[in-house]
Scaffold this motif. Sequence first.
Motif, mmCIF file in Angstrom:
data_model
loop_
_atom_site.group_PDB
_atom_site.id
_atom_site.type_symbol
_atom_site.label_atom_id
_atom_site.label_comp_id
_atom_site.label_asym_id
_atom_site.label_seq_id
_atom_site.Cartn_x
_atom_site.Cartn_y
_atom_site.Cartn_z
ATOM 1 N N MET A 10 0.858 -1.197 0.000
ATOM 2 C CA MET A 10 0.000 0.000 0.000
ATOM 3 C C MET A 10 0.889 1.241 0.000
ATOM 4 N N ASP A 33 -8.835 -1.848 -6.863
ATOM 5 C CA ASP A 33 -9.726 -1.487 -5.753
ATOM 6 C C ASP A 33 -10.934 -0.691 -6.259
ATOM 7 N N VAL A 44 -14.115 -0.468 -0.439
ATOM 8 C CA VAL A 44 -13.301 -1.584 0.082
ATOM 9 C C VAL A 44 -13.542 -1.727 1.583
ATOM 10 N N PHE A 48 -14.900 -5.091 3.511
ATOM 11 C CA PHE A 48 -14.216 -5.709 4.660
ATOM 12 C C PHE A 48 -15.183 -5.819 5.842
ATOM 13 N N PHE A 56 -13.508 -10.231 1.049
ATOM 14 C CA PHE A 56 -12.856 -9.268 0.155
ATOM 15 C C PHE A 56 -11.893 -9.994 -0.776
ATOM 16 N N CYS A 77 -2.758 -3.419 -8.831
ATOM 17 C CA CYS A 77 -3.356 -4.380 -7.894
ATOM 18 C C CYS A 77 -3.465 -3.754 -6.515
ATOM 19 N N GLY A 78 -4.220 -4.385 -5.622
ATOM 20 C CA GLY A 78 -4.181 -3.988 -4.221
ATOM 21 C C GLY A 78 -2.886 -4.525 -3.603
ATOM 22 N N GLY A 79 -2.477 -3.954 -2.488
ATOM 23 C CA GLY A 79 -1.225 -4.386 -1.865
ATOM 24 C C GLY A 79 -1.211 -5.866 -1.506
ATOM 25 N N ARG A 118 -8.176 2.731 4.072
ATOM 26 C CA ARG A 118 -7.574 1.386 4.022
ATOM 27 C C ARG A 118 -7.850 0.662 5.343
ATOM 28 N N PRO A 119 -8.755 -0.321 5.314
ATOM 29 C CA PRO A 119 -9.222 -0.937 6.558
ATOM 30 C C PRO A 119 -8.120 -1.582 7.399
HETATM 31 C C1 S3P Z 1 -4.725 -3.934 0.920
HETATM 32 C C2 S3P Z 1 -4.388 -2.904 0.077
HETATM 33 C C3 S3P Z 1 -5.392 -1.988 -0.481
HETATM 34 C C4 S3P Z 1 -6.766 -2.659 -0.559
HETATM 35 C C5 S3P Z 1 -7.153 -3.236 0.759
HETATM 36 C C6 S3P Z 1 -6.139 -4.249 1.286
HETATM 37 C C7 S3P Z 1 -3.634 -4.806 1.453
HETATM 38 O O1 S3P Z 1 -4.982 -1.580 -1.778
HETATM 39 O O2 S3P Z 1 -6.790 -3.657 -1.546
HETATM 40 O O3 S3P Z 1 -7.291 -2.164 1.657
HETATM 41 O O4 S3P Z 1 -3.918 -5.909 1.925
HETATM 42 O O5 S3P Z 1 -2.458 -4.387 1.378
HETATM 43 P P1 S3P Z 1 -3.819 -0.459 -2.027
HETATM 44 O O6 S3P Z 1 -2.511 -1.182 -2.030
HETATM 45 O O7 S3P Z 1 -4.170 0.081 -3.361
HETATM 46 O O8 S3P Z 1 -3.922 0.531 -0.943
#
Ligand code: S3P
Length: 178
Positions: A10, A33, A44, A48, A56, A77-79, A118-119
């Motif tokens: 992230m 996302d 997002v 969650f 998710f 992609c998401g992190g 970001r949860p």
């Molecule tokens: C996450 C990263 C987020 C998002 C979610 C979980 C993670 O995406 O998919 O909050 O697990 O690292 P970004 O990397 O775009 O913030």
Amino acid sequence: MRPIFLIGYMGCGKSTLGRSVAALTGWQFIDLDNYIEQRFHRTVKEIFAEYGEDGFRKRERAMLQEVADFENVIVACGGGTPCFFDNMEWMNRQGTTVFLDTSIDKLHTRLMRGRHKRPLIADKSDKELLIFIREALEKRMPYYSQAEKRFIADLLDSECEKSDTARRFISEFNIPSI
Ligand code: S3P
């Protein structure tokens, strides 16, 4: 052309860099996302809260496979995307994976500003956030390091840095204009 998947923690700059590269080359840009949020009509954070992280990740996996079918697409992609199911292996088979390697200091500075949506980090103090990033990176590195390519993406703060970094990405990886 096969899809390009930008992966990394992230705040590493996947969306910022992906958007700039797409604007310069004519490729389509998809932020995974945002795509998930549009398809499920929920943020997002709401996904969650409603379905848990497992819920998710299942949706994330399905949407990853959906967007990879598009032509000439750069996917931010998401992190966590590469770290669940066989997503990393799958992306390596489907297209080109690029790990955006960004220093912990930069990640921390960016995430102090952007933690609220970001949860996984929304409730952390600045100090807790730094510790969390360090530990999470260590756990995720075995996945990120499976990327086909690696790119240093520290310089993305000003418009000038964004454009210079995007041009360096395009020339380093020979991204053709569409
Ligand atoms: C996450 C990263 C987020 C998002 C979610 C979980 C993670 O995406 O998919 O909050 O697990 O690292 P970004 O990397 O775009 O913030």
